[in-house]
Write a protein that holds these residues in place. Structure first.
Motif, PDB file in Angstrom:
ATOM      1  N   SER A 128     -27.683  24.144   4.723  1.00  0.00           N
ATOM      2  CA  SER A 128     -28.450  24.718   3.603  1.00  0.00           C
ATOM      3  C   SER A 128     -29.408  25.801   4.109  1.00  0.00           C
ATOM      4  N   SER A 129     -29.383  26.954   3.426  1.00  0.00           N
ATOM      5  CA  SER A 129     -30.276  28.062   3.785  1.00  0.00           C
ATOM      6  C   SER A 129     -31.541  28.054   2.929  1.00  0.00           C
ATOM      7  N   ALA A 171     -32.524  20.407  -2.720  1.00  0.00           N
ATOM      8  CA  ALA A 171     -32.487  20.281  -1.255  1.00  0.00           C
ATOM      9  C   ALA A 171     -31.250  19.516  -0.806  1.00  0.00           C
ATOM     10  N   LYS A 191     -22.667  10.754 -10.048  1.00  0.00           N
ATOM     11  CA  LYS A 191     -24.076  10.882  -9.628  1.00  0.00           C
ATOM     12  C   LYS A 191     -24.995  10.983 -10.839  1.00  0.00           C
ATOM     13  N   ASN A 243     -21.733  21.839  -7.181  1.00  0.00           N
ATOM     14  CA  ASN A 243     -21.081  22.983  -6.528  1.00  0.00           C
ATOM     15  C   ASN A 243     -20.122  22.520  -5.448  1.00  0.00           C
ATOM     16  N   GLU A 287     -25.341  28.440   2.456  1.00  0.00           N
ATOM     17  CA  GLU A 287     -25.590  29.669   3.248  1.00  0.00           C
ATOM     18  C   GLU A 287     -25.215  30.972   2.546  1.00  0.00           C
TER      19      GLU A 287
HETATM   20  O1  PMT Z   1     -29.459  26.201   0.348  1.00  0.00           O
HETATM   21  P1  PMT Z   1     -28.228  27.065   0.099  1.00  0.00           P
HETATM   22  O2  PMT Z   1     -27.635  27.598   1.367  1.00  0.00           O
HETATM   23  O3  PMT Z   1     -28.480  28.146  -0.934  1.00  0.00           O
HETATM   24  O4  PMT Z   1     -27.084  26.092  -0.524  1.00  0.00           O
HETATM   25  C1  PMT Z   1     -27.273  25.530  -1.784  1.00  0.00           C
HETATM   26  C2  PMT Z   1     -26.873  24.039  -1.806  1.00  0.00           C
HETATM   27  C3  PMT Z   1     -25.368  23.911  -1.571  1.00  0.00           C
HETATM   28  C4  PMT Z   1     -27.638  23.249  -0.745  1.00  0.00           C
HETATM   29  C5  PMT Z   1     -27.292  23.522  -3.236  1.00  0.00           C
HETATM   30  O5  PMT Z   1     -26.622  24.246  -4.218  1.00  0.00           O
HETATM   31  C6  PMT Z   1     -26.972  22.028  -3.378  1.00  0.00           C
HETATM   32  O6  PMT Z   1     -25.871  21.615  -3.718  1.00  0.00           O
HETATM   33  N1  PMT Z   1     -27.992  21.160  -3.108  1.00  0.00           N
HETATM   34  C7  PMT Z   1     -27.813  19.703  -3.059  1.00  0.00           C
HETATM   35  C8  PMT Z   1     -27.189  19.330  -1.744  1.00  0.00           C
HETATM   36  C9  PMT Z   1     -26.987  17.826  -1.610  1.00  0.00           C
HETATM   37  O7  PMT Z   1     -27.599  17.216  -0.788  1.00  0.00           O
HETATM   38  O8  PMT Z   1     -26.143  17.306  -2.483  1.00  0.00           O
HETATM   39  P2  PMT Z   1     -25.728  15.720  -2.494  1.00  0.00           P
HETATM   40  O9  PMT Z   1     -24.561  15.678  -3.422  1.00  0.00           O
HETATM   41  O10 PMT Z   1     -25.549  15.208  -1.138  1.00  0.00           O
HETATM   42  O11 PMT Z   1     -26.990  15.019  -3.130  1.00  0.00           O
HETATM   43  C10 PMT Z   1     -27.102  14.776  -4.521  1.00  0.00           C
HETATM   44  C11 PMT Z   1     -28.503  14.997  -4.991  1.00  0.00           C
HETATM   45  O12 PMT Z   1     -29.384  14.007  -4.451  1.00  0.00           O
HETATM   46  C12 PMT Z   1     -29.109  16.346  -4.625  1.00  0.00           C
HETATM   47  O13 PMT Z   1     -29.866  16.776  -5.738  1.00  0.00           O
HETATM   48  C13 PMT Z   1     -30.041  16.022  -3.444  1.00  0.00           C
HETATM   49  O14 PMT Z   1     -31.155  16.903  -3.404  1.00  0.00           O
HETATM   50  C14 PMT Z   1     -30.477  14.604  -3.786  1.00  0.00           C
HETATM   51  N2  PMT Z   1     -30.764  13.758  -2.615  1.00  0.00           N
HETATM   52  C15 PMT Z   1     -29.770  13.417  -1.750  1.00  0.00           C
HETATM   53  C16 PMT Z   1     -30.043  12.577  -0.713  1.00  0.00           C
HETATM   54  C17 PMT Z   1     -31.343  12.086  -0.535  1.00  0.00           C
HETATM   55  N3  PMT Z   1     -31.639  11.285   0.469  1.00  0.00           N
HETATM   56  N4  PMT Z   1     -32.324  12.437  -1.388  1.00  0.00           N
HETATM   57  C18 PMT Z   1     -32.048  13.272  -2.424  1.00  0.00           C
HETATM   58  O15 PMT Z   1     -32.953  13.616  -3.205  1.00  0.00           O
END
Ligand code: PMT
Length: 410
Positions: free
Chosen positions: A224-225, A287, A349, A361, A371
């Motif tokens: 992640s950027s 994040a 989710k 995404n 990124e």
């Molecule tokens: O930062 P960039 O390079 O612009 O890229 C963008 C991105 C791909 C990071 C962004 O669009 C994105 O998808 N962010 C969520 C990434 C993620 O961790 O997804 P996940 O499917 O693993 O998690 C699901 C959700 O739970 C997310 O909202 C995450 O923030 C949250 N989470 C996950 C794990 C954790 N321990 N705590 C959380 O809050």
């Protein structure tokens, strides 16, 4: 005479009571240096005289496709090529339906087909018409083709109803349009932002990666950027929200008008979120938080003394799920980053974590996700779904912020 330099905006006015606000919109666009030309539907002329727009834009107003005198000046194809942005404000339900169907049965719809300029719509209609599935389907089709929908706002309507369907204020429309057209030139003063539809809404956005230490010099991280989360924090602030950005390590400058709190690990992000969550109305988790961390980070640099090294990892708290499970949770928006079955995993989710909205995404491929400067999202909530096609993250964030606003205010 119209000045010939500055961003060229073709404003299409359709026939609704909000047409009177379009006159102020011309003024706002010109104040910001735009060259504006106005075309109207026949119905719009019943609400505001073309002379009003002519006086405000400083250029002749066109209504008919079949006007020999006007075609002898700047023909409609030339006009369509001239425009850098086509903005329909107000965009009535009828105009939206005709644009979605690709009709060219009057001058404004013909111009929309004959141009390569990005299309912007500021809908204005009765709340029942706005909520009708036909209107929502038409908007979905336009969005999928890249059109940007600005608003509508909630509130009392000219017909006496209360609900979504009011055209955004001209200054909000001008700011959104110009933010895309001149991303560096437009930095709305705080007073403008504070007047947006999220004015007074206390918002928290998490962004960027986390780093989980293995030893004093190494960590487990991810790609992640922070671009997506930072752009979203900026877009929400532009809509008037008070934004606190909890950021993992990134190379990005904090967006203007946003309070930034820097953290490194998932545990620190968890602590920073829960220190402040009690006052938050809207929580957005963009994040990429590490799901696991090394159970026992070494105090000294790990030496390569053995052929194999086994790491023991333990689960990190799920910040998003914990926020959504609070007794009085804020409006909670999550992301889902998936390599496969994107929508199915995101739906799981959405319901599993009890979220109000999720933006999913595809990650790990050649396009979008981590990124990159561009991304695409499938947004899901209990009653609906919206696809936001591949576009620059700054613009995508504006679209997502708009959707979050609609759902938050619904
Ligand atoms: O930062 P960039 O390079 O612009 O890229 C963008 C991105 C791909 C990071 C962004 O669009 C994105 O998808 N962010 C969520 C990434 C993620 O961790 O997804 P996940 O499917 O693993 O998690 C699901 C959700 O739970 C997310 O909202 C995450 O923030 C949250 N989470 C996950 C794990 C954790 N321990 N705590 C959380 O809050």
């Amino acid at each position: 005479m119209v000045p010939d330099s500055g961003p060229r905006v073709l404003l299409g006015v359709s026939g609704g009571i909000a047409a009177y606000k379009a006159a102020d919109l011309v003024r706002r666009l010109r104040e910001r240096g735009c060259v504006v030309r106005v075309v109207m539907t026949e119905a719009a002329t019943a609400f505001v005289s073309p002379l009003t727009f002519q006086a405000l834009s400083g250029a002749p107003v066109r209504i008919s496709l079949l006007d020999p005198a006007a075609e002898a000046g700047m023909g409609h194809i030339e006009l369509a090529r001239w425009a850098q942005r086509i903005l329909f404000a107000p965009a009535t339900a009828d105009l939206i339906a005709r644009l979605a169907a690709g009709l060219a049965d009057d001058l404004p719809t013909t111009l929309a087909l004959a141009t390569r300029a990005p299309l912007y719509l500021a809908p204005a209609m009765n709340q029942q018409m706005w909520l009708h599935p036909a209107t929502q389907d038409n908007l979905e089709r336009l969005r999928a083709r890249g059109a940007r929908i600005l608003g509508p706002a909630q509130g009392s309507q000219a017909c006496g109803d209360l609900g979504p369907g009011r055209m955004l204020e001209p200054i909000e429309i001008a700011t959104a349009l110009l933010a895309d057209l001149l991303p560096d030139a437009v930095n709305p003063p705080p007073s403008t932002a504070a007047a947006g539809p999220l004015a007074g809404v206390r918002t928290m956005v998490t962004a960027g990666p986390t780093r989980e230490p293995l030893d004093p010099v190494r960590f487990l991280g991810n790609r992640s950027s922070g671009q997506m989360g930072y752009a979203l924090a900026a877009a929400l602030a532009q809509l008037g929200a008070e934004v606190c950005l909890i950021s993992g390590p990134t190379a990005l400058p904090g967006p203007a008008g946003v309070t930034r709190v820097d953290v490194e690990t998932a545990a620190q992000m968890h602590a920073a979120v829960f220190e402040r969550i009690g006052t938050i109305d809207l929580f957005v988790a963009a994040a990429a938080v590490a799901d696991y961390r090394p159970a026992a980070p070494a105090e000294r640099k790990i030496k390569k003394e053995t052929a194999e090294l086994t790491l023991q990892l333990i689960r990190n708290p799920d910040i998003l799920a914990e926020v959504a499970a609070l007794p009085h949770p804020p409006f909670t928006v999550g992301f889902a980053a998936e390599t496969d079955q994107v929508e199915a995993h995101a739906l799981a989710k959405l319901s599993g974590k009890g979220l109000d909205l999720i933006a999913a995404n595809q990650v790990g491929g050649d396009q979008g996700g981590f990124e990159r400067a561009e991304n695409a999202l499938i947004c899901l909530w209990r009653e609906g779904r919206r696809v936001l096609p591949m576009m620059p993250k700054t613009r995508l964030a504006g679209e997502l912020a708009q959707l979050i606003t609609e759902r938050y205010l619904a």
